[in-house]
Design a protein around this motif. Sequence first.
Motif, PDB file in Angstrom:
ATOM      1  N   CYS A 101       0.834  -1.209   0.000  1.00  0.00           N
ATOM      2  CA  CYS A 101       0.000   0.000   0.000  1.00  0.00           C
ATOM      3  C   CYS A 101       0.867   1.258   0.000  1.00  0.00           C
ATOM      4  O   CYS A 101       1.689   1.456   0.902  1.00  0.00           O
ATOM      5  N   VAL A 138      -2.712  -4.953   0.568  1.00  0.00           N
ATOM      6  CA  VAL A 138      -3.810  -4.551  -0.302  1.00  0.00           C
ATOM      7  C   VAL A 138      -4.370  -5.768  -1.030  1.00  0.00           C
ATOM      8  O   VAL A 138      -3.658  -6.455  -1.750  1.00  0.00           O
ATOM      9  N   CYS A 168      -6.783  -1.693   0.935  1.00  0.00           N
ATOM     10  CA  CYS A 168      -5.781  -1.982   1.966  1.00  0.00           C
ATOM     11  C   CYS A 168      -6.490  -2.430   3.247  1.00  0.00           C
ATOM     12  O   CYS A 168      -7.352  -1.721   3.763  1.00  0.00           O
TER      13      CYS A 168
END
Length: 366
Positions: free
Chosen positions: A299, A309, A318
Amino acid sequence: MAKIKQKKQSSDEWFDAVVTNGLSFLHSSVERLENDAKFAIIDLYTAIELFFKARLMKEHWALILTKPDEANKVKFENGDFQSVYLKQAVNRLEKICGEEFDNAAIENFNALNGHRNQLVHFAHTDFFHGNSSVVIEHWASWYYLHNLLTEQWRPYFESYEDKFQQLQRKVNKNKGYLSAKFEALKCQIEIERKKGNEIEECPSCKLESAVITKTYNWGHDIECLVCDVKKLKLKDIRTEIKCDSCKKSMEYFMLTDEFCPHCSAEITPEYALEQYSYLYEKEDPDCLIQDGCDYIAYCHTCGDKKPSVVYVDGLWVCVFCEDRGWTATHCNHCDSFVTGDVQRVEDFACHRCEDEVRDDILAGFN
């Protein structure tokens, strides 16, 4: 004029004192809202200014003075100084600290200040004719302030989060005035529906009074006809995982806290990530949940060192910070599977290797 003497304190102690003072005004505002809206408005605006000053103090105590170049620590500690107003505080936070604020939030705070000035320095006719518009602005102000303290300013006020949430629970119980306005606006809401505008539940006042003004893949912009809140409402993520304790299914991304809605067992983001990983393994047993796997991305928003994520309900989301809507792609430089601006990742670098790539570029000029 008698001088006020206060005990010597560290910068952290002064910050805590200002925040504690702001919290006391917030509590007073929330408790008075139903029965004494006039003082609730005054108290809330006072709290808003105090929190903006507290944020400035995180940079330097002199920034809350109207003339920082004439800062005197002894006078400051004795309360012998003039402090900034909201407009000055916003200006300094933007220019000195690089802060960016939601225009709707600042406009709302300024409007509340206007009502507060009328109440304190002259008179406010709305409070004598049963007009609830000012009270509704109070709700929106609290909403924007709460978001500011728990999201944008979370790194500075994180240790007070429990107290903010305690206040939020109190606010959620004071909805009599919102319900009254909702009833009064039912005809207008119906007119919006007939125009073809979609109406849904407002994330702030929890009433079905939010008009969807613009739609994206990851959510939509809403404007509430009752509490006037304007914000991006993220798309609901409904894919379920099972609780490790009671084994019942739950919509993890729809939880308001980190506890199972069935048995109250704690559901940590780490556990949720593990469960979503298992879902991927069921769909593709050959997929290994590890660095570089095309099912779990790093992320760029929270920058966690672990891939977090997942692709759920048609979106990359996420599990740790719940940011969503970005595209996940492989970085040409470090081969990490990441979210972010695809063009930037392809042409320059991803968030994991950009510092190294930048250093290499600069080294080439030396």
